[in-house]
Design a protein around this motif. Structure first.
Motif, PDB file in Angstrom:
ATOM      1  N   PRO A   1       0.818  -1.222   0.000  1.00  0.00           N
ATOM      2  CA  PRO A   1       0.000   0.000   0.000  1.00  0.00           C
ATOM      3  C   PRO A   1       0.845   1.263   0.000  1.00  0.00           C
ATOM      4  CG  PRO A   1      -0.102  -1.106   2.134  1.00  0.00           C
ATOM      5  CD  PRO A   1       0.565  -2.049   1.183  1.00  0.00           C
ATOM      6  N   VAL A   2       2.035   1.202   0.571  1.00  0.00           N
ATOM      7  CA  VAL A   2       2.902   2.377   0.612  1.00  0.00           C
ATOM      8  C   VAL A   2       3.364   2.750  -0.790  1.00  0.00           C
ATOM      9  CG1 VAL A   2       5.119   3.264   1.431  1.00  0.00           C
ATOM     10  CG2 VAL A   2       3.647   1.965   2.984  1.00  0.00           C
ATOM     11  N   ASN A   3       3.909   1.775  -1.522  1.00  0.00           N
ATOM     12  CA  ASN A   3       4.371   2.048  -2.877  1.00  0.00           C
ATOM     13  C   ASN A   3       3.234   2.481  -3.787  1.00  0.00           C
ATOM     14  OD1 ASN A   3       4.747   0.742  -5.833  1.00  0.00           O
ATOM     15  ND2 ASN A   3       6.725   1.479  -5.068  1.00  0.00           N
ATOM     16  N   ARG A   4       2.099   1.812  -3.663  1.00  0.00           N
ATOM     17  CA  ARG A   4       0.954   2.156  -4.506  1.00  0.00           C
ATOM     18  C   ARG A   4       0.469   3.575  -4.212  1.00  0.00           C
ATOM     19  NH1 ARG A   4      -1.283   2.141  -9.238  1.00  0.00           N
ATOM     20  NH2 ARG A   4      -3.564   2.118  -9.209  1.00  0.00           N
TER      21      ARG A   4
ATOM     22  N   THR B   1       2.919   6.178  -5.605  1.00  0.00           N
ATOM     23  CA  THR B   1       2.783   6.280  -7.057  1.00  0.00           C
ATOM     24  C   THR B   1       1.596   7.164  -7.432  1.00  0.00           C
ATOM     25  OG1 THR B   1       3.754   4.079  -7.362  1.00  0.00           O
ATOM     26  CG2 THR B   1       2.494   4.983  -9.197  1.00  0.00           C
ATOM     27  N   LEU B   2       0.483   6.952  -6.758  1.00  0.00           N
ATOM     28  CA  LEU B   2      -0.706   7.762  -7.038  1.00  0.00           C
ATOM     29  C   LEU B   2      -0.482   9.221  -6.683  1.00  0.00           C
ATOM     30  CD1 LEU B   2      -3.506   5.354  -5.707  1.00  0.00           C
ATOM     31  CD2 LEU B   2      -3.013   5.910  -8.091  1.00  0.00           C
TER      32      LEU B   2
ATOM     33  N   LEU C   1      -7.815  11.275  -4.985  1.00  0.00           N
ATOM     34  CA  LEU C   1      -6.986  10.254  -4.348  1.00  0.00           C
ATOM     35  C   LEU C   1      -7.542   9.777  -3.016  1.00  0.00           C
ATOM     36  CD1 LEU C   1      -3.429  11.758  -4.990  1.00  0.00           C
ATOM     37  CD2 LEU C   1      -4.553   9.924  -6.237  1.00  0.00           C
ATOM     38  N   LEU C   2      -8.561  10.435  -2.496  1.00  0.00           N
ATOM     39  CA  LEU C   2      -9.045  10.091  -1.160  1.00  0.00           C
ATOM     40  C   LEU C   2      -9.600   8.677  -1.100  1.00  0.00           C
ATOM     41  CD1 LEU C   2     -10.735  13.437  -0.051  1.00  0.00           C
ATOM     42  CD2 LEU C   2      -8.543  12.479   0.681  1.00  0.00           C
TER      43      LEU C   2
END
Length: 219
Positions: free
Chosen positions: A172-175, A178-179, A189-190
């Protein structure tokens, strides 16, 4: 539980083991967010990344405050509930992260030139909380309760932190990073950030359960 958290806070303040992760957090914030401008999501991604690394290190330090004999005394004092002692250490780490999150939200606004919206602030809060939960989860897994040798714990922590940060789409951190780096509109993005937050909570719960299982077999 409150008494155990107070004991953990008092111990970490006395031993000053919080200083190294705190200085790392401040240093990363200074390098990554000073003199920024434009959309806020990338700046808050930097703040969340700094908190992620700090929360991992801080949790490992908190989990290693007591040697095995001292931990046994604390568990007995807590009525033999080792899981409660573990939760108190995690609670202390999360409360510490909440304090740092306030700094992570406000510092970029102070040193940069941004147009701030409510959605930006909410996204920054969710991003930092997501990273704090995952960081604490990694710290719990790499603590003395799981790894008897600190060298092995350090290697495992570095591998997990690097994998979490840079393995594309696997955490979830990398994703989330990226967003936030590709979408300047925080309102859009919320919803995905909320999903990442829920996943990070599951990761922390799984890490806590695994650590308790391993520690219970050893004790």
């Amino acid at each position: 539980m409150i008494a155990l958290i107070r004991y953990t806070f008092a111990t970490v303040l006395h031993t000053q083991r919080y200083l190294a992760p705190l200085l790392l957090f401040m240093g990363l914030m200074g390098v990554l967010t000073v003199n920024g401008s434009g959309p806020l999501p990338p700046a808050y991604a930097s703040s969340a990344g700094a908190l992620f690394v700090c929360s991992t290190w801080l949790t490992i330090a908190l989990m290693s405050l007591d040697d095995p004999s001292q931990r046994a005394i604390v568990v007995v004092t807590a009525g033999g509930r080792s899981f409660t002692v573990l939760l108190a250490a995690i609670g202390t780490a999360l409360l510490s992260c909440l304090v740092l999150m306030v700094f992570g939200l406000l510092f970029p606004l102070w040193v940069g030139d941004y147009v701030v919206t409510t959605a930006d602030l909410l996204l920054g809060l969710v991003a930092q909380l997501t990273c704090a939960l995952v960081g604490v989860g990694i710290g719990v897994l790499c603590s003395r309760l799981v790894f008897k040798r600190q060298g092995y714990a350090l290697v495992a922590a570095l591998a997990l932190v690097m994998g979490t940060l840079f393995t594309k789409g696997m955490s979830p951190v990398n994703r989330l990073f990226t967003l936030m780096s590709t979408t300047p509109d925080a309102a859009k993005l919320l919803a995905p950030a909320g999903v990442m937050l829920a996943i990070s909570a599951v990761i922390l719960a799984a890490s806590t359960a695994a650590t308790h299982f391993v520690a219970g077999r050893r004790e």
